[in-house]
Write a protein that holds these residues in place. Structure first.
Motif, PDB file in Angstrom:
ATOM      1  N   SER A  20      41.844  -9.617 -38.037  1.00 15.67           N
ATOM      2  CA  SER A  20      41.629 -10.567 -38.942  1.00 15.67           C
ATOM      3  C   SER A  20      41.822 -12.369 -38.070  1.00 15.67           C
ATOM      4  O   SER A  20      42.936 -11.688 -39.429  1.00 15.67           O
ATOM      5  CB  SER A  20      40.965 -10.352 -40.088  1.00 15.67           C
ATOM      6  OG  SER A  20      40.627 -11.292 -41.175  1.00 15.67           O
ATOM      7  N   VAL A  76      34.030 -10.583 -47.839  1.00 16.64           N
ATOM      8  CA  VAL A  76      34.500 -10.819 -46.539  1.00 16.64           C
ATOM      9  C   VAL A  76      36.530 -10.976 -46.977  1.00 16.64           C
ATOM     10  O   VAL A  76      37.189 -11.681 -47.762  1.00 16.64           O
ATOM     11  CB  VAL A  76      34.599 -11.951 -45.919  1.00 16.64           C
ATOM     12  CG1 VAL A  76      33.304 -11.942 -45.334  1.00 16.64           C
ATOM     13  CG2 VAL A  76      34.596 -13.704 -46.674  1.00 16.64           C
ATOM     14  N   VAL A  77      37.013 -10.596 -45.218  1.00 10.92           N
ATOM     15  CA  VAL A  77      38.725 -10.594 -46.229  1.00 10.92           C
ATOM     16  C   VAL A  77      39.365 -12.247 -45.576  1.00 10.92           C
ATOM     17  O   VAL A  77      38.725 -12.341 -44.255  1.00 10.92           O
ATOM     18  CB  VAL A  77      39.160  -9.161 -45.457  1.00 10.92           C
ATOM     19  CG1 VAL A  77      39.555  -7.912 -45.869  1.00 10.92           C
ATOM     20  CG2 VAL A  77      38.622  -9.335 -44.145  1.00 10.92           C
ATOM     21  N   TYR A  88      26.283 -21.139 -45.737  1.00  8.65           N
ATOM     22  CA  TYR A  88      28.448 -21.374 -45.299  1.00  8.65           C
ATOM     23  C   TYR A  88      28.544 -22.714 -44.960  1.00  8.65           C
ATOM     24  O   TYR A  88      28.886 -23.614 -45.720  1.00  8.65           O
ATOM     25  CB  TYR A  88      28.795 -20.220 -45.611  1.00  8.65           C
ATOM     26  CG  TYR A  88      30.377 -20.190 -45.416  1.00  8.65           C
ATOM     27  CD1 TYR A  88      30.942 -20.754 -46.272  1.00  8.65           C
ATOM     28  CD2 TYR A  88      31.060 -20.309 -44.137  1.00  8.65           C
ATOM     29  CE1 TYR A  88      32.349 -20.546 -46.920  1.00  8.65           C
ATOM     30  CE2 TYR A  88      32.635 -20.972 -44.358  1.00  8.65           C
ATOM     31  CZ  TYR A  88      33.080 -20.639 -45.585  1.00  8.65           C
ATOM     32  OH  TYR A  88      34.157 -21.153 -45.513  1.00  8.65           O
ATOM     33  N   TYR A 148      41.484 -14.662 -39.798  1.00 10.08           N
ATOM     34  CA  TYR A 148      41.990 -15.169 -41.851  1.00 10.08           C
ATOM     35  C   TYR A 148      42.579 -15.145 -42.228  1.00 10.08           C
ATOM     36  O   TYR A 148      43.466 -15.729 -42.850  1.00 10.08           O
ATOM     37  CB  TYR A 148      40.402 -15.636 -42.078  1.00 10.08           C
ATOM     38  CG  TYR A 148      39.429 -16.451 -41.413  1.00 10.08           C
ATOM     39  CD1 TYR A 148      39.263 -17.665 -41.263  1.00 10.08           C
ATOM     40  CD2 TYR A 148      38.707 -15.317 -41.024  1.00 10.08           C
ATOM     41  CE1 TYR A 148      38.106 -18.306 -40.514  1.00 10.08           C
ATOM     42  CE2 TYR A 148      37.273 -16.450 -39.857  1.00 10.08           C
ATOM     43  CZ  TYR A 148      37.020 -16.956 -39.441  1.00 10.08           C
ATOM     44  OH  TYR A 148      35.935 -18.066 -39.230  1.00 10.08           O
ATOM     45  N   ARG A 164      28.562  -2.608 -33.808  1.00  7.48           N
ATOM     46  CA  ARG A 164      27.808  -3.445 -35.146  1.00  7.48           C
ATOM     47  C   ARG A 164      28.009  -4.967 -34.190  1.00  7.48           C
ATOM     48  O   ARG A 164      27.321  -6.129 -34.363  1.00  7.48           O
ATOM     49  CB  ARG A 164      28.297  -3.691 -35.626  1.00  7.48           C
ATOM     50  CG  ARG A 164      28.328  -4.559 -36.656  1.00  7.48           C
ATOM     51  CD  ARG A 164      29.086  -3.946 -38.614  1.00  7.48           C
ATOM     52  NE  ARG A 164      28.782  -5.106 -39.419  1.00  7.48           N
ATOM     53  CZ  ARG A 164      29.543  -6.041 -40.164  1.00  7.48           C
ATOM     54  NH1 ARG A 164      30.581  -6.209 -39.222  1.00  7.48           N
ATOM     55  NH2 ARG A 164      29.007  -6.581 -40.922  1.00  7.48           N
ATOM     56  N   ASP A 196      38.006 -16.571 -49.339  1.00  5.74           N
ATOM     57  CA  ASP A 196      37.862 -17.912 -48.091  1.00  5.74           C
ATOM     58  C   ASP A 196      39.324 -18.815 -48.688  1.00  5.74           C
ATOM     59  O   ASP A 196      39.326 -19.690 -49.155  1.00  5.74           O
ATOM     60  CB  ASP A 196      36.717 -18.726 -49.062  1.00  5.74           C
ATOM     61  CG  ASP A 196      36.386 -20.152 -48.368  1.00  5.74           C
ATOM     62  OD1 ASP A 196      35.281 -20.158 -48.193  1.00  5.74           O
ATOM     63  OD2 ASP A 196      37.433 -20.496 -46.764  1.00  5.74           O
ATOM     64  N   SER A 197      39.352 -18.915 -46.901  1.00  6.43           N
ATOM     65  CA  SER A 197      40.929 -18.380 -46.448  1.00  6.43           C
ATOM     66  C   SER A 197      41.212 -21.070 -46.875  1.00  6.43           C
ATOM     67  O   SER A 197      42.244 -20.823 -47.424  1.00  6.43           O
ATOM     68  CB  SER A 197      41.066 -18.415 -45.338  1.00  6.43           C
ATOM     69  OG  SER A 197      40.130 -18.830 -44.772  1.00  6.43           O
TER      70      SER A 197
HETATM   71  N1  LIG Z   1      35.382 -18.057 -44.054  1.00  8.70           N
HETATM   72  C1  LIG Z   1      35.957 -17.589 -44.685  1.00  8.70           C
HETATM   73  C2  LIG Z   1      35.752 -15.906 -43.549  1.00  8.70           C
HETATM   74  C3  LIG Z   1      36.601 -14.806 -43.317  1.00  8.70           C
HETATM   75  C4  LIG Z   1      35.756 -13.853 -42.703  1.00  8.70           C
HETATM   76  O1  LIG Z   1      34.369 -13.879 -41.622  1.00  8.70           O
HETATM   77  N2  LIG Z   1      36.460 -12.654 -42.343  1.00  8.70           N
HETATM   78  C5  LIG Z   1      35.899 -12.003 -41.442  1.00  8.70           C
HETATM   79  C6  LIG Z   1      36.880 -10.753 -41.078  1.00  8.70           C
HETATM   80  S1  LIG Z   1      37.710 -12.335 -39.256  1.00  8.70           S
HETATM   81  C7  LIG Z   1      34.443 -10.867 -42.437  1.00  8.70           C
HETATM   82  O2  LIG Z   1      35.785  -9.812 -43.035  1.00  8.70           O
HETATM   83  N3  LIG Z   1      33.931 -10.443 -42.063  1.00  8.70           N
HETATM   84  C8  LIG Z   1      33.161  -9.086 -42.967  1.00  8.70           C
HETATM   85  C9  LIG Z   1      32.297  -9.043 -41.893  1.00  8.70           C
HETATM   86  O3  LIG Z   1      31.769  -9.081 -40.691  1.00  8.70           O
HETATM   87  O4  LIG Z   1      31.030  -8.307 -42.004  1.00  8.70           O
HETATM   88  C10 LIG Z   1      37.477 -17.589 -44.415  1.00  8.70           C
HETATM   89  O5  LIG Z   1      38.010 -18.542 -44.011  1.00  8.70           O
HETATM   90  O6  LIG Z   1      37.989 -16.551 -44.870  1.00  8.70           O
END
Ligand SMILES: N[C@@H](CCC(=O)N[C@@H](CS)C(=O)NCC(=O)O)C(=O)O
Length: 348
Positions: free
Chosen positions: A20, A56-57, A302, A22, A155, A70-71
Motif C-alpha cells: 500500500s 482505508v489503510v 474525497y 500510503y 476485484r 488518511d495519510s
Molecule cells: N487518502 C488516503 C488513501 C488511502 C488508500 O486509498 N488506501 C488503499 C490502499 S493503498 C485502501 O485501503 N483501499 C481500500 C480498498 O481498496 O478497498 C490516504 O492518503 O491515506
C-alpha cells in the motif's frame, strides 16, 4: 516481565501493508521523524480499517489508543503533536504550499499510474495479487493464499475504470508517470529532495507511490532501465532515521518544480476541476480531456475535498507569499485551478 501489551503500550501503531503506497509513505515519515512506533502488517490494517469512516489503510493508533487514517491528515496530526524536530513542512509558507500541492498530486494522480501499472498486464496482476495475499496471509498455506490472490486480482482489475485507470487512460497515465519520474530522477541526483537537502511531506508522498512502482514487475523494469537514481532513492528513503536534519532550499523556482507543476496543470488539476464540477452537480460520471483524448471517470467526493483544501490553503497565504508564487503558478498553468470557484466550494 513484559508482555506484548506493555511493549506496544505507549507507542504509536501503524497498521498497513507493504503493498500500500500510503502505508509506505507513513512508515517512512515516522522513521524519518524518529517517532517510535510499531509496524503491523498482515491483516491488522484491513481489520482496523473496517471500524474507520473511510475504510482505508494505513490506520495510525496513537499511544492513547485513538485511531486515525488518511495519510495527509496523519502527517498534519504528527506535525501538531511533535512540532519541534524534523518537521516535514518547509518553514517558508510559499514552499509549504507547494509541498501540499505536490503531496496531493502524488497521492491522487501518481496513484492512478501506480494502480494502472499494477492491474493492466497479466504479469503484474499475477505477481502482485500473489504478493499482496502472501503479505496478509503468510503461513496460512498456498491454497488459501492463491484463493485470496485470485479474489483480489478480480476485484482490483474490475475497478480499473472506476478509479480512472482503465484501458483508455493507460497510455496517458504511463506517459505522465514517465515525465514525473524523469523530473525526480534529476532532482534526487542534483539536490536530494524537492525543497533542498531535506525531505518534505511531498517527497514522502512521491516515495509512497514510487515504492510500489519500484516493486511491480513492469514499472520496476522501466525504473531500473531509465531512472536508476530514482530507483535507488526509493530504497534509501524507506528509512531516513539516520539522515541529519538538513536545510530547506529557499529557491521557489527550480527546474524540477517547474516540470512537476506543469504536469500537475496539464493533467491532475483539470481532472480535479472536472471532478469537482461533477460532484457539485451530482453527476455520477464525468469526462475530462487528456493528451488529445477524452477520459471518463466516476465522480469522487474525497478528491473534491482535496482540491478545496488546496484552494483554501492558497487563499490563506499572506499577500506577499501569494505574490511570490504567482509567476511560477501562472507560467506552469496551475493558478486558475487554485482560485475559488463556485464548483470547488460547492463540491467540498
Ligand atoms: N487518502 C488516503 C488513501 C488511502 C488508500 O486509498 N488506501 C488503499 C490502499 S493503498 C485502501 O485501503 N483501499 C481500500 C480498498 O481498496 O478497498 C490516504 O492518503 O491515506
Amino acid at each position: 516481565m513484559m508482555n506484548e501489551e506493555t511493549v506496544v503500550g505507549g507507542l504509536y501503531q501503524l497498521k498497513g501493508a507493504i503493498g500500500s503506497p500510503y502505508s509506505m509513505k507513513m512508515r517512512a515519515v515516522l522513521r524519518y521523524r524518529r517517532i517510535p512506533f510499531v509496524w503491523e502488517g498482515g491483516m491488522a490494517g484491513f481489520v482496523a480499517a473496517q471500524s474507520m469512516k473511510a475504510k482505508v489503510v494505513p490506520v495510525l493508533v496513537t499511544p492513547e489508543g485513538e485511531a486515525f487514517n488518511d495519510s495527509t491528515a496523519l502527517i498534519a496530526l504528527l506535525e501538531a503533536r511533535h512540532p519541534a524536530v524534523r518537521s516535514l513542512v518547509p518553514t517558508d509558507a510559499a514552499l509549504g504550499f507547494l509541498s501540499l500541492l505536490l503531496e496531493d498530486f502524488a497521492d491522487e494522480w501518481l496513484a492512478k499510474a501506480m494502480y494502472a501499472y499494477r492491474w493492466a498486464r497479466p504479469v503484474d496482476q499475477a505477481q502482485m495479487s500473489r504478493w499482496l495475499a502472501f503479505d496478509a496471509l503468510r503461513g496460512e498455506g498456498a491454497i488459501r493464499i492463491e484463493e485470496q490472490a485470485q479474489a483480489w486480482r478480480e476485484r482490483q482489475v474490475s475497478r480499473r475504470d472506476l478509479v480512472g485507470a482503465g484501458e483508455a487512460a493507460q497510455p496517458v497515465l504511463e506517459a505522465s508517470a514517465d515525465r514525473i519520474m524523469a523530473a525526480l530522477d534529476r532532482q534526487v541526483v542534483e539536490v536530494g529532495y524537492l525543497f533542498g537537502r531535506r525531505p518534505s511531506a511531498a517527497d514522502f508522498a512521491f516515495y509512497g507511490q514510487l515504492s510500489q512502482l519500484a516493486t511491480d514487475p513492469t514499472p520496476q523494469g522501466l525504473m531500473r532501465a531509465h531512472y536508476p537514481w530514482l530507483y535507488r532513492w526509493v530504497q534509501t528513503t524507506e528509512d531516513l532515521s539516520g539522515e541529519p536534519e538538513g536545510p530547506w532550499d529557499v529557491t521557489l523556482d527550480t527546474p524540477c518544480l517547474r516540470l512537476l507543476l506543469t504536469e500537475c496543470a496539464t493533467h491532475y488539476l483539470p481532472y480535479s476541476a472536472a471532478n469537482a464540477a461533477a460532484v457539485a452537480s451530482g453527476e455520477p460520471m464525468f469526462q475530462y480531456g487528456a493528451d488529445g483524448g477524452v477520459l471518463t471517470q466516476a465522480a469522487n467526493r474525497y478528491q473534491a475535498k482535496c482540491l478545496w483544501a488546496l484552494v483554501q490553503a492558497f487563499a490563506a497565504l499572506d499577500a506577499r507569499d501569494q505574490a511570490r508564487l504567482v509567476p511560477l503558478l501562472t507560467e506552469t498553468g496551475c493558478l486558475p485551478y487554485l482560485l475559488k470557484t463556485v464548483d470547488t466550494e460547492a463540491a467540498a
